[in-house]
Scaffold this motif. Structure first.
Motif, PDB file in Angstrom:
ATOM      1  N   PRO A 274      -5.935 -21.755 -25.501  1.00  0.00           N
ATOM      2  CA  PRO A 274      -4.470 -21.835 -25.540  1.00  0.00           C
ATOM      3  C   PRO A 274      -3.810 -20.483 -25.375  1.00  0.00           C
ATOM      4  O   PRO A 274      -4.457 -19.439 -25.495  1.00  0.00           O
ATOM      5  CB  PRO A 274      -4.202 -22.413 -26.933  1.00  0.00           C
ATOM      6  N   GLY A 275      -2.494 -20.513 -25.144  1.00  0.00           N
ATOM      7  CA  GLY A 275      -1.733 -19.295 -24.867  1.00  0.00           C
ATOM      8  C   GLY A 275      -1.657 -18.320 -26.022  1.00  0.00           C
ATOM      9  O   GLY A 275      -2.680 -17.883 -26.532  1.00  0.00           O
ATOM     10  N   PRO A 276      -0.461 -17.983 -26.494  1.00  0.00           N
ATOM     11  CA  PRO A 276      -0.316 -16.908 -27.480  1.00  0.00           C
ATOM     12  C   PRO A 276      -0.544 -17.375 -28.918  1.00  0.00           C
ATOM     13  O   PRO A 276       0.220 -17.058 -29.822  1.00  0.00           O
ATOM     14  CB  PRO A 276       1.134 -16.465 -27.268  1.00  0.00           C
ATOM     15  N   VAL A 277      -1.598 -18.154 -29.131  1.00  0.00           N
ATOM     16  CA  VAL A 277      -1.959 -18.584 -30.480  1.00  0.00           C
ATOM     17  C   VAL A 277      -3.446 -18.316 -30.685  1.00  0.00           C
ATOM     18  O   VAL A 277      -4.188 -18.061 -29.737  1.00  0.00           O
ATOM     19  CB  VAL A 277      -1.655 -20.080 -30.692  1.00  0.00           C
ATOM     20  N   ALA A 278      -3.863 -18.370 -31.947  1.00  0.00           N
ATOM     21  CA  ALA A 278      -5.274 -18.159 -32.242  1.00  0.00           C
ATOM     22  C   ALA A 278      -6.105 -19.289 -31.665  1.00  0.00           C
ATOM     23  O   ALA A 278      -5.647 -20.428 -31.546  1.00  0.00           O
ATOM     24  CB  ALA A 278      -5.467 -18.083 -33.754  1.00  0.00           C
ATOM     25  N   MET A 279      -7.327 -18.961 -31.303  1.00  0.00           N
ATOM     26  CA  MET A 279      -8.241 -19.998 -30.842  1.00  0.00           C
ATOM     27  C   MET A 279      -9.575 -19.829 -31.548  1.00  0.00           C
ATOM     28  O   MET A 279      -9.890 -18.744 -32.066  1.00  0.00           O
ATOM     29  CB  MET A 279      -8.412 -19.961 -29.320  1.00  0.00           C
ATOM     30  N   PRO A 280     -10.376 -20.885 -31.615  1.00  0.00           N
ATOM     31  CA  PRO A 280     -11.674 -20.774 -32.270  1.00  0.00           C
ATOM     32  C   PRO A 280     -12.533 -19.693 -31.601  1.00  0.00           C
ATOM     33  O   PRO A 280     -12.613 -19.643 -30.367  1.00  0.00           O
ATOM     34  CB  PRO A 280     -12.291 -22.161 -32.068  1.00  0.00           C
ATOM     35  N   PRO A 281     -13.170 -18.829 -32.384  1.00  0.00           N
ATOM     36  CA  PRO A 281     -14.032 -17.789 -31.801  1.00  0.00           C
ATOM     37  C   PRO A 281     -15.345 -18.410 -31.334  1.00  0.00           C
ATOM     38  O   PRO A 281     -16.212 -18.749 -32.135  1.00  0.00           O
ATOM     39  CB  PRO A 281     -14.233 -16.813 -32.957  1.00  0.00           C
ATOM     40  N   VAL A 282     -15.482 -18.549 -30.045  1.00  0.00           N
ATOM     41  CA  VAL A 282     -16.582 -19.332 -29.482  1.00  0.00           C
ATOM     42  C   VAL A 282     -17.945 -18.751 -29.847  1.00  0.00           C
ATOM     43  O   VAL A 282     -18.852 -19.467 -30.300  1.00  0.00           O
ATOM     44  CB  VAL A 282     -16.429 -19.450 -27.945  1.00  0.00           C
ATOM     45  N   LYS A 283     -18.131 -17.448 -29.668  1.00  0.00           N
ATOM     46  CA  LYS A 283     -19.442 -16.851 -29.941  1.00  0.00           C
ATOM     47  C   LYS A 283     -19.825 -16.963 -31.410  1.00  0.00           C
ATOM     48  O   LYS A 283     -20.969 -17.293 -31.736  1.00  0.00           O
ATOM     49  CB  LYS A 283     -19.446 -15.380 -29.513  1.00  0.00           C
ATOM     50  N   ARG A 284     -18.894 -16.682 -32.295  1.00  0.00           N
ATOM     51  CA  ARG A 284     -19.197 -16.750 -33.731  1.00  0.00           C
ATOM     52  C   ARG A 284     -19.546 -18.183 -34.134  1.00  0.00           C
ATOM     53  O   ARG A 284     -20.452 -18.402 -34.937  1.00  0.00           O
ATOM     54  CB  ARG A 284     -18.013 -16.251 -34.560  1.00  0.00           C
ATOM     55  N   LEU A 285     -18.854 -19.139 -33.593  1.00  0.00           N
ATOM     56  CA  LEU A 285     -19.153 -20.533 -33.901  1.00  0.00           C
ATOM     57  C   LEU A 285     -20.507 -20.942 -33.338  1.00  0.00           C
ATOM     58  O   LEU A 285     -21.293 -21.627 -34.012  1.00  0.00           O
ATOM     59  CB  LEU A 285     -18.044 -21.435 -33.367  1.00  0.00           C
ATOM     60  N   ARG A 286     -20.787 -20.509 -32.122  1.00  0.00           N
ATOM     61  CA  ARG A 286     -22.091 -20.837 -31.532  1.00  0.00           C
ATOM     62  C   ARG A 286     -23.218 -20.248 -32.375  1.00  0.00           C
ATOM     63  O   ARG A 286     -24.229 -20.915 -32.631  1.00  0.00           O
ATOM     64  CB  ARG A 286     -22.159 -20.312 -30.099  1.00  0.00           C
ATOM     65  N   GLU A 287     -23.046 -19.014 -32.822  1.00  0.00           N
ATOM     66  CA  GLU A 287     -24.068 -18.374 -33.658  1.00  0.00           C
ATOM     67  C   GLU A 287     -24.240 -19.107 -34.988  1.00  0.00           C
ATOM     68  O   GLU A 287     -25.327 -19.100 -35.578  1.00  0.00           O
ATOM     69  CB  GLU A 287     -23.684 -16.913 -33.907  1.00  0.00           C
ATOM     70  N   ALA A 288     -23.166 -19.754 -35.460  1.00  0.00           N
ATOM     71  CA  ALA A 288     -23.226 -20.516 -36.708  1.00  0.00           C
ATOM     72  C   ALA A 288     -23.732 -21.936 -36.491  1.00  0.00           C
ATOM     73  O   ALA A 288     -23.834 -22.706 -37.452  1.00  0.00           O
ATOM     74  CB  ALA A 288     -21.847 -20.545 -37.360  1.00  0.00           C
ATOM     75  N   GLY A 289     -24.017 -22.299 -35.247  1.00  0.00           N
ATOM     76  CA  GLY A 289     -24.558 -23.620 -34.955  1.00  0.00           C
ATOM     77  C   GLY A 289     -23.522 -24.680 -34.661  1.00  0.00           C
ATOM     78  O   GLY A 289     -23.843 -25.876 -34.667  1.00  0.00           O
ATOM     79  N   VAL A 290     -22.280 -24.264 -34.382  1.00  0.00           N
ATOM     80  CA  VAL A 290     -21.205 -25.213 -34.102  1.00  0.00           C
ATOM     81  C   VAL A 290     -21.038 -25.380 -32.598  1.00  0.00           C
ATOM     82  O   VAL A 290     -20.961 -24.386 -31.860  1.00  0.00           O
ATOM     83  CB  VAL A 290     -19.875 -24.751 -34.734  1.00  0.00           C
ATOM     84  N   THR A 291     -20.964 -26.602 -32.134  1.00  0.00           N
ATOM     85  CA  THR A 291     -20.746 -26.902 -30.721  1.00  0.00           C
ATOM     86  C   THR A 291     -19.272 -26.722 -30.380  1.00  0.00           C
ATOM     87  O   THR A 291     -18.405 -27.285 -31.051  1.00  0.00           O
ATOM     88  CB  THR A 291     -21.173 -28.337 -30.407  1.00  0.00           C
TER      89      THR A 291
END
Length: 398
Positions: A274-291
């Motif tokens: 999304p634009g000027p809002v926070a988004m889920p941190p993809v790498k950190r989530l992947r490292e934590a096992g989240v799809t």
């Protein structure tokens, strides 16, 4: 079964140059380039990357305004205000959902999307009309895209009495999953909202996909509640949360305990970069096992004047926002619009290999990282073994 079509000289993600032999709707074999039979129809894919068709993880076919003169964006400072503005606009739009949604399907199919998950508004004003329109689109465009439908309570559940019953009816009448929206921010009742959503899921044995804009620790709390209910009902791998901005707004303690809960319950997260809002941190989530998978979300509608449904550009946007610069990161961005959403949506026989369905897109790129970085247009698309788009233009349908 003898091959009916050969894609010759294509480059695979691993760099091999191959001929892809297609028999009916299925990939019969993949052989070294030049070894495919010459006595059947051929598509020359020299210097082109072959990939499985894109999978759209989150779209709203019923909301798009494609086919209408450009309508200026109606601003709204909160989700609730934007919902009300959209409902006002919806009452004035003369072009039916089937025509607007059909235009969008044709557009994304030409970009190379072969499967999608569409949310459809369910409320006491529109009832199940949008669902019925999407079911007709699903039947009409079966040869271009496979459509999965989420019954989405856009106006809330608790604050719009009767919606819980409509969600139940929507699943009985053909919706594939039940949705939800901001249990705290819209319904102001986290427990009541999630009770209603998961009751429908449990009753019908379907999955869940919840829009969650609620921010910060509150949104993280809701994510953990969703994960707990997922485990309690044995719905692991069948629940997704769309947006989940909160994951990009919380401290490390909140993040790690929330990510652990999501990973344990196999709750997937959808982001559209999304634009000027926070988004889920993809790498950190992947490292934590989240799809984490990707979707377009709004395309030329009351929520946004932007978007075209090109998932390769969406992967590029996500990569740009997440500072994906190295080749492995670009490969992961590509996976977020291909194999990862295919697994989340349960798309069967997906991928490039013998016995898999022949849903293929050919890209003017030498590698996956180059494709994400450049997002080349002019794609050739095969769906169910049939050529459906040539150089970005749909071919005539039977």
């Amino acid at each position: 079964m003898l091959p009916s079509l050969v894609i010759s000289g294509a480059t695979l993600a691993d760099g091999r140059r191959v001929d892809i032999l297609i028999a009916g709707e299925t990939i019969a074999a993949i052989v070294p380039a030049g070894q495919g039979p010459a006595d059947c129809d051929r598509i020359d894919a020299t210097d082109r990357l072959a990939a499985p068709s894109f999978v759209e993880g989150h779209i709203h076919l019923d909301k798009t305004l494609l086919g209408l003169p450009f309508i200026p964006h109606i601003p709204g400072d909160t989700v609730a205000l934007r919902i009300e503005a959209e409902k006002q606009l919806r009452r004035t739009v003369a072009l039916p959902v089937e025509e607007r949604g059909g235009r969008l399907i044709e557009q994304i199919a030409a970009f190379g999307t072969g499967s999608l998950r569409s949310h459809v508004d369910i409320d006491t004003e529109v009832g199940l009309k949008g669902l019925h329109a999407l079911l007709r689109l699903k039947e009409r465009y079966w040869d271009l895209v496979d459509i999965q439908i989420v019954a989405f309570p856009q106006s809330g559940i608790r604050i719009d009495p009767g919606v819980a019953d409509l969600l139940d009816a929507a699943i009985r009448e053909g919706a594939d999953l039940v949705g939800g929206l901001d249990p705290a921010g819209i319904d102001q009742d986290v427990t009541g909202h999630l009770d209603a959503v998961f009751a429908v899921a449990e009753k019908h044995g379907v999955g869940v996909d919840i829009h969650l804009h609620d921010s910060g620790p509150l949104g993280a709390f809701e994510l953990r509640q969703i994960a707990a209910r997922t485990l309690a009902l044995g719905l692991e791998g069948k629940v997704a949360v769309s947006h989940a901005f909160a994951l990009g707004q919380i401290d490390d303690f909140e993040f790690f305990r929330t990510a652990e809960a999501l990973a344990n319950a196999r709750v997937a997260i959808m982001t559209n970069g999304p634009g000027p809002v926070a988004m889920p941190p993809v790498k950190r989530l992947r490292e934590a096992g989240v799809t984490v998978f990707a979707g377009s979300d709004n395309i030329r509608d009351a929520w946004s004047p932007y978007g075209d449904g090109d998932l390769l550009r969406r992967a590029q946007i996500i990569g740009y926002r997440q500072e994906f610069l190295a080749d492995p990161d670009l490969v992961h961005a590509f996976a977020m619009v291909t194999e990862i959403p295919a697994a989340v949506l349960g798309v069967t026989h997906y991928g490039l290999g013998p016995g898999r369905r022949a849903d293929i897109v050919l890209l003017d790129a030498g590698s996956v990282p180059e494709a994400v970085a450049g997002a080349p247009r002019g794609r050739t698309v095969i769906k169910r073994g049939r050529l459906v788009a040539l150089e970005g233009v749909l071919t005539p349908r039977d």
